[in-house]
Design an enzyme around this catalytic site. Structure first.
Site, PDB file in Angstrom:
ATOM      1  N   HIS A 115       0.931  -1.231   0.109  1.00  0.00           N
ATOM      2  CA  HIS A 115      -0.009  -0.118  -0.098  1.00  0.00           C
ATOM      3  C   HIS A 115       0.677   1.309  -0.013  1.00  0.00           C
ATOM      4  CE1 HIS A 115       0.862  -0.417   4.204  1.00  0.00           C
ATOM      5  NE2 HIS A 115       0.910   1.017   4.272  1.00  0.00           N
ATOM      6  N   HIS A 179       4.378  10.031  12.394  1.00  0.00           N
ATOM      7  CA  HIS A 179       3.423   8.749  12.790  1.00  0.00           C
ATOM      8  C   HIS A 179       4.292   7.730  13.083  1.00  0.00           C
ATOM      9  CE1 HIS A 179       4.371   7.379   8.773  1.00  0.00           C
ATOM     10  NE2 HIS A 179       3.408   6.506   8.874  1.00  0.00           N
TER      11      HIS A 179
END
Ligand SMILES: O=C(O)CCC(=O)/C=C/C=C(\O)C(=O)O
Ligand code: FE2
Length: 312
Positions: A115, A179
């Site tokens: 992804h 993140h």
């Protein structure tokens, strides 16, 4: 040659652990606008700088960066499966150009991508095959990492190659910003996880589902006191976007890898793809960068940003 750039965060939790409807709608609108701009530009080539998350690249042989002449999507987190339309001949020419530029780039004639590469391609073009593409995977998840100056040099050399093509080229960077999703670290892991990180290609459907469930569970508590992962850091993210807008890319040469991990999260290093993308654009001269969107989104474990740039 004419050139455009788009750098975007990706998140496997989009559609799986969404923030409030108004935030989803905001992001949908930004992505729709970006995709319309790509459609209008009608690229003849997409150069995508992307990370991998232990789907194509493992510690049995972990390159700092790799050019693919053929790439197949593993279809994790509901992304499209199948082959990307890689321009193999041009990818090989690019690889030769990079080695001639003193960069020890790796080459794959059959790479699996996840992804981290396909989500942005899909969001920007609706497909994995709409336009000819060259993927360059930059190790952003599996330490040790090469210094940021090496990524800037890689981008510069890619940009010099692109400048010699008589094509409309879209440069994509995908990942970041701050993140820290639950990606295991080799050094801290039990033996079966180490085994996976070393050679865990082609997991069973159950194995893949367990990985995805862990990420969704992490998204549900991310940013709360229940969460052990480093929180999002909007200050770091905004400063990084401003650095890119300033055009003073050499500043990344001083980036301290450990400090970024500590302050903004280990997967923040996916911004390497943005550094490479901007350095590639800058190789053709001054540019103008526009911040299309930024918001820290805990549900997606993402300091979520979209930035576009064109030659000035
Ligand atoms: O899927 C796994 O095995 C580990 C979790 C993972 O790779 C999560 C990735 C999340 C992102 O790509 C991201 O937030 O950038
Ligand atoms: Fe990622």
């Amino acid at each position: 040659m004419s050139i455009q750039l788009k750098c975007l965060s990706h998140t496997p939790l989009r559609g799986r652990n969404d923030p409030s409807a108004d935030v989803v709608a905001e992001v949908d609108a930004v992505l729709a606008q970006s995709r319309a701009e790509v459609e209008a530009f009608d690229p003849e080539l997409i150069l995508v700088f992307a990370p991998d998350h232990y789907n194509g690249l493992f510690y049995d042989l972990m390159p700092p960066f790799v050019v693919a002449t053929a790439a197949e999507s593993v279809g994790d987190y509901g992304t499209l499966t199948g082959n990307l339309s890689v321009d193999a001949e041009l990818a090989l020419e690019l690889t030769k150009h990079l080695t001639d530029s003193d960069l020890d780039v790796s080459l794959s004639h059959r790479l699996q991508v996840d992804h981290g590469c396909t989500q942005t391609l899909e969001e920007m073009t609706g497909s994995l095959t709409r336009y000819p593409v060259i993927p360059i995977i930059i190790n952003s998840v599996a330490p040790p990492f090469v210094p940021y100056r090496r990524i800037r040099k890689l981008g510069e050399a890619v940009g010099n190659f692109l400048a010699g093509l008589n094509k409309r080229v879209l440069i994509l960077g995908t990942g970041g910003l701050s993140h820290e999703p639950p990606v295991p670290l080799l050094a801290d892991s039990p033996q079966e996880v180490q085994e996976f990180l070393i050679c865990g290609r082609n997991p069973t459907p159950e194995g893949r589902a367990a990985r995805e469930a862990r990420t969704i569970a992490a998204g549900r508590i991310y940013g709360s006191e229940l969460c052990q992962q480093t929180p999002l850091n909007a200050v770091w993210d905004e400063a990084f976007i401003e650095l890119l807008q300033s055009g003073e890319l050499e500043q990344v040469d001083d980036f301290d890898i450990q400090q970024i991990s500590t302050e903004a999260g280990r997967s923040t290093h996916e911004v390497r793809t943005w550094v490479a993308a901007f350095a590639a654009l800058a190789a053709s001269g001054p540019y103008q960068a526009r911040k299309d969107y930024y918001r820290p989104i805990n549900e997606w474990i993402a300091g979520y940003g979209v930035v576009s740039a064109t030659p000035a």
